[in-house]
Write a protein that holds these residues in place. Structure first.
Motif, PDB file in Angstrom:
ATOM      1  N   ILE A  36       1.307  -1.310  -0.185  1.00  0.00           N
ATOM      2  CA  ILE A  36       0.321   0.214  -0.318  1.00  0.00           C
ATOM      3  C   ILE A  36       1.645   1.522  -0.095  1.00  0.00           C
ATOM      4  O   ILE A  36       0.446   2.451  -1.072  1.00  0.00           O
ATOM      5  N   PHE A  37       1.880   0.916   1.517  1.00  0.00           N
ATOM      6  CA  PHE A  37       2.840   2.894   0.413  1.00  0.00           C
ATOM      7  C   PHE A  37       3.455   2.441   0.364  1.00  0.00           C
ATOM      8  O   PHE A  37       4.251   4.383  -0.172  1.00  0.00           O
ATOM      9  N   ARG A  38       4.161   1.670  -0.415  1.00  0.00           N
ATOM     10  CA  ARG A  38       4.515   1.822  -1.347  1.00  0.00           C
ATOM     11  C   ARG A  38       4.276   2.794  -2.701  1.00  0.00           C
ATOM     12  O   ARG A  38       5.101   3.022  -3.895  1.00  0.00           O
ATOM     13  N   HIS A  39       3.306   2.383  -3.509  1.00  0.00           N
ATOM     14  CA  HIS A  39       2.445   3.202  -4.117  1.00  0.00           C
ATOM     15  C   HIS A  39       1.251   4.682  -4.001  1.00  0.00           C
ATOM     16  O   HIS A  39       1.372   5.417  -4.521  1.00  0.00           O
ATOM     17  N   VAL A  40       2.331   4.732  -2.429  1.00  0.00           N
ATOM     18  CA  VAL A  40       2.057   6.101  -1.983  1.00  0.00           C
ATOM     19  C   VAL A  40       2.648   7.113  -2.800  1.00  0.00           C
ATOM     20  O   VAL A  40       4.146   7.272  -2.189  1.00  0.00           O
TER      21      VAL A  40
END
Length: 124
Positions: A120-124
Motif C-alpha cells: 500500500i505505502f509503496r504506491h503512495v
C-alpha cells in the motif's frame, strides 16, 4: 464432555494448527514475524531428526507440543489447562522479544517485503 470443555479444546487445537500449518496472517499484513513464525520449519527439521536446526528455527516447538499433549490429557481439569496456556503464552511472548532483539531482521526472523502495508505505502 460438555460444551465449554469442547470449545476450549477446539480453541487450543485451532491455535496450534494456525501456529504450525497456515501462512502467518501477521506477517502477511505487517511483514513482521509473529511469535509462532518458523514453527513449521522447526517441525520439519524435528521430523527429520535434526534437533539443532529445529531448535534454531523455534526453540519452543518441542515444549509447545508437550504442553499441547498435557492439555489434551488434562482436559477435565479446566484450571490446570488455563494455567498451562497462560504459562505457554508468557513463554511465547518472552521468547519472541528475545528473538526480535537478537535475530531480527536476519534469519530466522526475516522481514517480508511481500506484505499488505508495504504494498500500500509503496504506491503512495
Amino acid at each position: 464432555m460438555d460444551f465449554q470443555k469442547t470449545k476450549t479444546l477446539g480453541i487450543v487445537l485451532i491455535l496450534f494448527l494456525l501456529l504450525l500449518f497456515y501462512k502467518c496472517p501477521i506477517q502477511s499484513v505487517t511483514g513482521l514475524p509473529c511469535p509462532g513464525c518458523n514453527m513449521k520449519t522447526s517441525l520439519y527439521y524435528l521430523l527429520h531428526l535434526n534437533i539443532n536446526k529445529s531448535l534454531y528455527y523455534h526453540a519452543l516447538l518441542i515444549p509447545s507440543l508437550i504442553l499441547f499433549v498435557v492439555c489434551i490429557v488434562n482436559y477435565k481439569n479446566e484450571q490446570r489447562v488455563k494455567g498451562i496456556l497462560i504459562v505457554w503464552c508468557i513463554l511465547m511472548i518472552v521468547y519472541y522479544m528475545y528473538r526480535m532483539i537478537v535475530y531480527f531482521p536476519d534469519s530466522p526472523m526475516i522481514y517480508s517485503k511481500n506484505n499488505l502495508i508495504y504494498l500500500i505505502f509503496r504506491h503512495v
